[in-house]
Design a protein around this motif. Sequence first.
Motif, short mmCIF file in Angstrom:
data_model
loop_
_atom_site.label_atom_id
_atom_site.label_comp_id
_atom_site.label_asym_id
_atom_site.label_seq_id
_atom_site.Cartn_x
_atom_site.Cartn_y
_atom_site.Cartn_z
N VAL A 236 0.84 -1.20 0.00
CA VAL A 236 0.00 0.00 0.00
C VAL A 236 0.88 1.25 0.00
N PHE A 237 1.92 1.25 0.81
CA PHE A 237 2.82 2.40 0.92
C PHE A 237 3.48 2.71 -0.42
N PHE A 238 4.10 1.71 -1.04
CA PHE A 238 4.82 1.94 -2.30
C PHE A 238 3.87 2.31 -3.43
N ASN A 239 2.70 1.72 -3.44
CA ASN A 239 1.73 2.06 -4.49
C ASN A 239 1.24 3.49 -4.31
N THR A 240 1.06 3.91 -3.05
CA THR A 240 0.65 5.29 -2.77
C THR A 240 1.75 6.26 -3.17
N GLN A 241 3.00 5.91 -2.84
CA GLN A 241 4.14 6.75 -3.22
C GLN A 241 4.22 6.91 -4.74
N ARG A 242 3.88 5.84 -5.44
CA ARG A 242 3.98 5.84 -6.91
C ARG A 242 3.05 6.86 -7.55
N ILE A 243 1.87 7.04 -6.97
CA ILE A 243 0.87 7.92 -7.59
C ILE A 243 0.79 9.29 -6.91
N THR A 244 1.67 9.52 -5.92
CA THR A 244 1.66 10.79 -5.19
C THR A 244 2.60 11.79 -5.85
N GLU A 245 2.21 13.06 -5.85
CA GLU A 245 3.08 14.10 -6.39
C GLU A 245 4.40 14.13 -5.62
N ASP A 246 5.47 14.46 -6.33
CA ASP A 246 6.79 14.46 -5.71
C ASP A 246 6.85 15.32 -4.46
N SER A 247 6.19 16.45 -4.49
CA SER A 247 6.23 17.38 -3.36
C SER A 247 5.52 16.83 -2.12
N LYS A 248 4.68 15.80 -2.31
CA LYS A 248 3.91 15.25 -1.19
C LYS A 248 4.36 13.85 -0.80
N LYS A 249 5.38 13.33 -1.45
CA LYS A 249 5.88 12.00 -1.12
C LYS A 249 6.53 11.99 0.26
N ILE A 250 6.50 10.84 0.91
CA ILE A 250 7.19 10.68 2.19
C ILE A 250 8.66 10.44 1.92
N ILE A 251 9.49 11.33 2.42
CA ILE A 251 10.94 11.21 2.25
C ILE A 251 11.60 11.32 3.63
N ILE A 252 12.26 10.27 4.02
CA ILE A 252 12.93 10.21 5.33
C ILE A 252 14.40 9.84 5.11
N SER A 253 15.30 10.68 5.59
CA SER A 253 16.73 10.39 5.43
C SER A 253 17.13 9.18 6.27
N SER A 254 18.28 8.61 5.98
CA SER A 254 18.75 7.44 6.73
C SER A 254 18.99 7.80 8.20
N ARG A 255 19.46 9.03 8.46
CA ARG A 255 19.68 9.45 9.85
C ARG A 255 18.35 9.62 10.58
N CYS A 256 17.38 10.19 9.90
CA CYS A 256 16.06 10.34 10.49
C CYS A 256 15.45 8.97 10.76
N GLU A 257 15.68 8.04 9.85
CA GLU A 257 15.19 6.67 10.04
C GLU A 257 15.77 6.06 11.32
N LYS A 258 17.06 6.25 11.54
CA LYS A 258 17.70 5.73 12.77
C LYS A 258 17.06 6.37 14.00
N LEU A 259 16.81 7.66 13.94
CA LEU A 259 16.22 8.36 15.07
C LEU A 259 14.81 7.85 15.36
N LEU A 260 14.02 7.66 14.31
CA LEU A 260 12.66 7.15 14.48
C LEU A 260 12.67 5.73 15.02
#
Length: 351
Positions: A236-260
């Motif tokens: 569901v996540f990847f399919n949603t990312q596929r059809i979402t505008e670039d400005s609204k896509k979820i983008i999380i850096s590797s450092r932010c991922e570690k923090l989360l």
Amino acid sequence: MSTTAGKQVAKKSGMRVFKPGEQLFNQNDHADSLFIIQKGQIRLYIPKGRGFVDLAILRAGEVIGEMGYFDEKAQRRSCSAAALVTTEVIEISYNAFGKTMEGLNPWFKTIINTLADRLRKTNAKVKELESNSVGRGTDGKVGEYVFFHTPDVTRFLSMFYLVMKTHAELKESKMEIHLSKLKFYMFDIFNLAEVKFEEFLRMCVENSFVELANDPDGFPKLIRVANIDQFRQMVVFFNTQRITEDSKKIIISSRCEKLLGAILNQFALAGVDKEKWQADISAILEDFASKNIRVSDEDIRDAVNCGFCEDILVDNGKLTSVIHYSKLKKVYPSIRMMNAVKRVNETKSSH
């Protein structure tokens, strides 16, 4: 004696061992020997643009480099080859192989040469038509190389989830299926690319979405999944990312991922199970500093922008942040998979 002949005589046959990532040869290298794989895996690929096109993965019992012997016009490697894991091969020089060919019955030798010639022409046609995974740029230029496109990942996640749900057995609270059955559906039924599946499976294992266990024959071919619903959520996540505008896509850096990930671990240890909860960011950063992990409070910005948490507050020198716990917990596995795909694409593109 010609230069080529001299190289063939000098080349010795014998056992060789290649480390993971080590090259057997590169495309257009002079070809003077063939290889029989005894143990391990060899990846065949062709450089393309700023990346490459994967052709196949060969395993024990298969032969590499035999076509160079039959190419009388130019004994050059038609592709590149590298070890995926520690690999043992028997290298046989063309000089030694030629002596064996000389001892064959003439008509049998003619058949072998004819088959080799047809295969060489087919390979040439494939290379002319090959455009897999290479983007199109402007003015006829080759675009950026991408190994995993979003539809590729969605397809693998979908097929993996469906096959596991349909055919896997529940054992010790985990869903289990043999790799051979999974490959049957992936390759024979759905015709997915084997090279990409191998990378997908490796990625799942490295990120603990999947476990490998030994089957009754002692081979690591049992696929075990503790939480199969994660794969449905990732679809569901990847399919949603596929059809979402670039400005609204979820983008999380590797450092932010570690923090989360550290925040979720903090909540798990505290037994938190609420819609929102306040995370002790200072404690997490202190732990990272003690382990020389380069993460700062600024790295939470991506999560704030994506609505997983609120801005950091400072109270008597202590950093805290209100976390949208249930939302983050549900999406975090998909974030990890997304960044794993990104790392694979970056690594293969840099090659």
